[in-house]
Design an enzyme around this catalytic site. Structure first.
Site, short mmCIF file in Angstrom:
data_model
loop_
_atom_site.label_atom_id
_atom_site.label_comp_id
_atom_site.label_asym_id
_atom_site.label_seq_id
_atom_site.Cartn_x
_atom_site.Cartn_y
_atom_site.Cartn_z
CE LYS A 1 -69.77 92.12 -86.61
NZ LYS A 1 -68.59 91.41 -86.20
CB THR B 1 -57.81 93.37 -84.51
OG1 THR B 1 -57.54 94.74 -84.25
CG2 THR B 1 -57.65 92.59 -83.23
CE LYS C 1 -71.76 90.34 -83.53
NZ LYS C 1 -71.14 90.78 -82.27
N GLY D 1 -62.14 89.68 -80.64
CA GLY D 1 -60.70 89.52 -80.37
C GLY D 1 -60.00 88.87 -81.54
#
Ligand code: HSE
Length: 440
Positions: A105, A13, A205, A302
């Protein structure tokens, strides 16, 4: 000047988004970077799919090592994910003298020290804007935009899946399991959402942000991690009645004793902007001594939002490519010989305020006994809410919920007091305890 050549490992993606945005905005990006940036090789095990995306605009191979071995490639983008083959490939790319851009991450939070050390030794850059909060340029903000500041604390909604679930629980009064099903049906949660709902992704994160904020090594193993799986719909409702929203926050704070590094569901005053970040969006609040509080908001995942961050790193590296490695912006914001050894505090030493929910017998003296035990421990109560017994257990009920908000206290002190409160015969169920942050 001839374009800089990039090899892409993994065209899922985010990889597809990176390829498309780079192609679509190539002229604008060339004007900004001072030279063209071209993905000339793509490695993916699914070469048919990769070929469909690339459409002849780059060479597609199934072997990532062929990209690393290509002397024409200047920068390798790692978008494979995980700690396994991705770690080997990143280390091999560094050893081959390539700059690396990654959105991984998990890899950097767990193996960051080893990877950054290898990159420094080789004089190459490892850039990871896309690893934290997707399209929100929070790494750049912390490392460069806020570089004048002594950072005091950071608190972020840095996992869109869990924020979506919490929004659903609040809006529709759903319990956790039903909200998770909704999130999966709508494509906001993976089939295996463990890392998201257990707080691990957010901990990766916040670990990276903590290292950059305070100039400390990456210390994921010291992070305290609680997800949202145990959160009850009624606590969201009671928090609302007291003027708070519950968010899964990644928090890191500087204290005189050390650094707090934690992820857990947190009550936040409903009037704070971050309390109103809904759905799958991300937001990070940074408090610095000079700037005060800043809020960074946007899409945390996204295809093209994350590609935006990947390409920002490509442009950065392109600009810095010719600079002397000693004078490049350090990956972790602080120069390696100026790192701090501030320790990460155990949770017993963390100071915060609390929401407590006690299921109690609705009889004389219960509140007084609970309050006495808290007072004996030096814990100050901020607010108390008690529901009518009938509201809790139906007409004639002899049980009720007692909600207590405390002022700041050490977690170890609270734990000791709660052990005594829990032992009272009028306390009928395990006490629910959530942390609260005013973020003022
Ligand atoms: N799974 C993450 C989230 C996105 O839900 O925010 C990638 O880090």
């Amino acid at each position: 000047m001839k374009p800089i050549k990039v090899g892409l490992l993994g065209i899922g993606t985010v990889g597809a988004g990176t390829f498309e945005v780079l192609a679509r905005n190539q002229e604008e990006i060339r004007r900004r970077a001072g030279r063209g940036i071209e993905i000339t090789m793509v490695a993916d095990l699914d070469t048919d799919r990769a070929n469909r995306i690339v459409g002849g605009r780059a060479q597609v191979v199934s072997d990532a090592r062929a990209v690393i071995a290509n002397p024409d490639i200047d920068i390798v983008i790692e978008l494979i994910g995980g700690y396994g083959i991705a770690k080997q490939l990143v280390l091999e790319a560094i050893a081959a003298g390539k700059h690396v851009v990654t959105a991984n991450k998990a890899l950097l939070a767990v193996h960051g020290s080893e990877i950054f050390t290898a990159a420094r030794a080789k004089g190459v850059t490892v850039a990871f804007e896309a690893a934290v909060a997707g399209g929100v340029p929070i790494i750049k903000a912390l490392r460069e935009g806020l570089t004048a500041n002594r950072i005091e604390w950071i608190a972020g909604i840095i996992n869109g899946t869990t924020n979506f679930i919490l929004s659903e629980m609040r809006d529709k009064g759903l319990d956790f399991a039903a909200a998770l099903k909704d999130a999966q049906r709508l494509g906001y949660a993976e089939a295996d959402p463990t890392f998201d709902i257990e707080g691990v992704d957010a901990a990766h994160k916040v670990t990276l942000m903590s290292a950059i904020a305070f100039g400390t090594p990456v210390q994921f193993d010291k992070a305290h991690i609680e997800g949202i799986t145990q959160l009850a719909a009624q606590d969201i409702k009671y928090a609302e009645q007291l003027g708070y929203r519950i968010k899964l926050l990644g928090i890191t704070k500087r204290t005189p004793q050390g650094i707090e590094l934690r992820v857990h569901p947190t009550l936040v005053p409903a009037r704070r902007l971050i309390a109103n970040v809904e759905g799958a969006m991300n937001a990070v609040v940074v408090n610095g001594d000079a700037v005060g509080t800043t809020l960074h908001y946007g899409k945390g995942a996204g295809s093209e939002p994350t590609a935006s961050a990947v390409i920002a790193d490509l442009v950065d590296i392109t600009r810095l490519h010719t600079a002397d490695p000693e004078h490049r912006v350090p990956f972790l914001a602080f120069h390696p010989d100026a790192m701090s050894d501030l320790r990460v505090l155990p949770m017993s030493e963390v100071v915060t305020s609390y929401y407590l929910r006690l299921r109690v017998a609705d009889e004389a003296g219960v509140l007084a006994r609970v309050a006495t035990l808290m007072a004996d421990a030096g814990i100050s109560i901020d607010a108390v809410l008690q529901r009518e017994a009938d509201e809790i257990g139906g007409e004639g009920s002899t049980q009720t919920d007692l909600i207590i908000l405390t002022h700041d206290t050490r977690e170890g002190t609270l734990d000791a007091a709660l052990t005594k409160v829990q032992a009272l015969s009028s306390v009928l169920a395990p006490i629910v305890r959530l942390r609260k942050e005013e973020l003022a």
